[in-house]
Write an enzyme that holds these catalytic residues in place. Structure first.
Site, PDB file in Angstrom:
ATOM      1  N   SER A 197       0.829  -1.209   0.000  1.00  0.00           N
ATOM      2  CA  SER A 197       0.000   0.000   0.000  1.00  0.00           C
ATOM      3  C   SER A 197       0.867   1.264   0.000  1.00  0.00           C
ATOM      4  CB  SER A 197      -0.986   0.006   1.176  1.00  0.00           C
ATOM      5  OG  SER A 197      -0.332   0.239   2.391  1.00  0.00           O
ATOM      6  N   ASN A 198       2.015   1.227   0.666  1.00  0.00           N
ATOM      7  CA  ASN A 198       2.925   2.380   0.579  1.00  0.00           C
ATOM      8  C   ASN A 198       3.503   2.510  -0.822  1.00  0.00           C
ATOM      9  OD1 ASN A 198       3.405   3.928   3.185  1.00  0.00           O
ATOM     10  ND2 ASN A 198       3.406   1.803   3.900  1.00  0.00           N
ATOM     11  N   HIS A 216       8.759   3.243   8.580  1.00  0.00           N
ATOM     12  CA  HIS A 216       8.597   2.366   9.739  1.00  0.00           C
ATOM     13  C   HIS A 216       7.354   2.802  10.511  1.00  0.00           C
ATOM     14  CE1 HIS A 216       9.768  -0.315  12.943  1.00  0.00           C
ATOM     15  NE2 HIS A 216       9.451   0.646  13.791  1.00  0.00           N
ATOM     16  N   ASN A 255      13.441   4.265   4.142  1.00  0.00           N
ATOM     17  CA  ASN A 255      12.516   3.239   4.645  1.00  0.00           C
ATOM     18  C   ASN A 255      11.383   3.933   5.384  1.00  0.00           C
ATOM     19  OD1 ASN A 255      11.597   0.587   5.418  1.00  0.00           O
ATOM     20  ND2 ASN A 255      12.421   0.984   7.460  1.00  0.00           N
ATOM     21  N   ARG A 277      22.917 -13.596   2.923  1.00  0.00           N
ATOM     22  CA  ARG A 277      22.282 -12.325   2.578  1.00  0.00           C
ATOM     23  C   ARG A 277      23.044 -11.597   1.472  1.00  0.00           C
ATOM     24  NH1 ARG A 277      21.557  -8.645   7.416  1.00  0.00           N
ATOM     25  NH2 ARG A 277      23.388  -9.639   8.293  1.00  0.00           N
ATOM     26  N   MET A 332      10.743  -7.013   3.972  1.00  0.00           N
ATOM     27  CA  MET A 332      10.958  -7.697   5.246  1.00  0.00           C
ATOM     28  C   MET A 332      12.285  -8.464   5.300  1.00  0.00           C
ATOM     29  SD  MET A 332       8.359  -6.670   6.813  1.00  0.00           S
ATOM     30  CE  MET A 332       8.297  -7.663   8.296  1.00  0.00           C
ATOM     31  N   ARG A 333      13.326  -7.854   4.785  1.00  0.00           N
ATOM     32  CA  ARG A 333      14.657  -8.459   4.863  1.00  0.00           C
ATOM     33  C   ARG A 333      15.603  -7.478   5.525  1.00  0.00           C
ATOM     34  NH1 ARG A 333      15.101 -13.671   4.193  1.00  0.00           N
ATOM     35  NH2 ARG A 333      17.266 -13.389   3.632  1.00  0.00           N
ATOM     36  N   ASP A 375      16.292   0.152  11.580  1.00  0.00           N
ATOM     37  CA  ASP A 375      15.395   1.230  12.033  1.00  0.00           C
ATOM     38  C   ASP A 375      16.126   2.319  12.832  1.00  0.00           C
ATOM     39  OD1 ASP A 375      13.283  -0.199  10.868  1.00  0.00           O
ATOM     40  OD2 ASP A 375      12.874  -1.296  12.713  1.00  0.00           O
ATOM     41  N   LEU A 418      19.112  -5.917   5.736  1.00  0.00           N
ATOM     42  CA  LEU A 418      20.155  -5.746   4.725  1.00  0.00           C
ATOM     43  C   LEU A 418      21.538  -5.747   5.373  1.00  0.00           C
ATOM     44  CD1 LEU A 418      18.180  -2.985   2.855  1.00  0.00           C
ATOM     45  CD2 LEU A 418      18.661  -5.281   1.962  1.00  0.00           C
TER      46      LEU A 418
HETATM   47  C1  GRF Z   1       3.900  -0.579   6.670  1.00  0.00           C
HETATM   48  O1  GRF Z   1       3.245  -0.430   7.898  1.00  0.00           O
HETATM   49  C2  GRF Z   1       5.303  -0.057   6.755  1.00  0.00           C
HETATM   50  O2  GRF Z   1       5.447   1.009   7.634  1.00  0.00           O
HETATM   51  C3  GRF Z   1       6.063  -1.240   7.272  1.00  0.00           C
HETATM   52  O3  GRF Z   1       5.477  -2.351   6.655  1.00  0.00           O
HETATM   53  C4  GRF Z   1       4.134  -2.040   6.321  1.00  0.00           C
HETATM   54  C5  GRF Z   1       4.001  -2.288   4.851  1.00  0.00           C
HETATM   55  O4  GRF Z   1       2.686  -2.115   4.406  1.00  0.00           O
HETATM   56  N1  GRF Z   1       7.478  -1.093   6.999  1.00  0.00           N
HETATM   57  P1  GRF Z   1       2.386  -1.979   2.866  1.00  0.00           P
HETATM   58  O5  GRF Z   1       2.946  -3.248   2.193  1.00  0.00           O
HETATM   59  O6  GRF Z   1       3.068  -0.753   2.364  1.00  0.00           O
HETATM   60  O7  GRF Z   1       0.905  -1.909   2.752  1.00  0.00           O
END
Ligand code: GRF
Length: 218
Positions: free
Chosen positions: A16-17, A113, A111, A69, A94-95, A149, A97
């Protein structure tokens, strides 16, 4: 207008982002052009959304690389090079780095967060915010450094935590802010407005103002 920066979005899930960044970059005046959406999972929902928007996609499955990695990242780098990528936006990627990768892309990789860093780095941020009883929660866009992060903060948005919030109601409130914040913060980087001072990010007021080149924050 100066050339738009060639940007890859790295995802692992629904994207979604990513969709918010694609929507912003659909405007030719937006300073980043999304030239690639890359996922480490073939089943990431975001891939179909990117393809629908006409954006080139690539899958580099991380699983076959196991714990190697660096080898996974070398395969990712090949795709990035093939598409002439200059900037990377991680969006639910979700990796973790390696230090080598983050240093190669220092100042050129951002990124998002879902917490107000430095509070709640890592996973399950909404559940942890609820458990801690904080009254404000939110999201952060930051430059990526080797510490997960931990990179210099570019932008944050806060939302209230309301009585009766569940993890999902809080997540939805934060996510709406993520979609607003990420395109704005990526634009600052693409415009060359971000410089580092003593490990903190400073955003120049004017696009193209003489921001010195980003240095490795390490
Ligand atoms: C979001 O909450 C983002 O902040 C986090 O993972 C989620 C990803 O959501 N890093 P989407 O795939 O962008 O919907």
């Amino acid at each position: 207008m100066t050339a738009r920066r060639r940007t890859a979005i790295l995802i692992s899930g629904r994207g979604s982002n990513m969709a918010a960044l694609l929507a912003a970059a659909a405007d030719p005046a937006y300073p980043a052009e999304i030239v690639l959406v890359l996922s480490n999972r073939a089943d990431a929902g975001g891939l179909a959304r990117a393809a629908e928007a006409g954006i080139p996609t690539a899958v580099v499955e991380s699983r076959p690389f196991g714990r190697d990695r660096a080898a996974f990242e070398a395969a990712v780098e090949q795709e990035l090079a093939r598409h002439g990528v200059e900037l990377i936006a991680l969006a639910g990627f979700m990796r973790v780095l390696t230090e080598g990768f983050t240093q190669r892309w220092a100042g050129r990789m951002v990124n998002i967060h879902p917490s107000l860093l430095p509070a709640f780095p890592g996973l399950d941020t909404h559940a942890r915010a609820l458990a801690a009883g904080v009254r404000l929660h939110g999201c952060t866009v930051h430059l990526v450094t080797p510490g997960v992060d931990e990179g210099p903060i570019l932008a944050q948005a806060a939302v209230p935590v309301l009585e009766g919030d569940s993890e999902s109601s809080l997540a939805a409130r934060v996510l709406a802010e993520e979609h607003r914040l990420y395109p704005a913060a990526l634009a600052w980087v693409a415009e060359g407005r971000v410089r580092l001072e003593e490990g903190r990010a400073v955003i120049a007021a004017q696009p193209g103002a003489s921001a010195p080149a980003l240095r490795n924050p390490a």
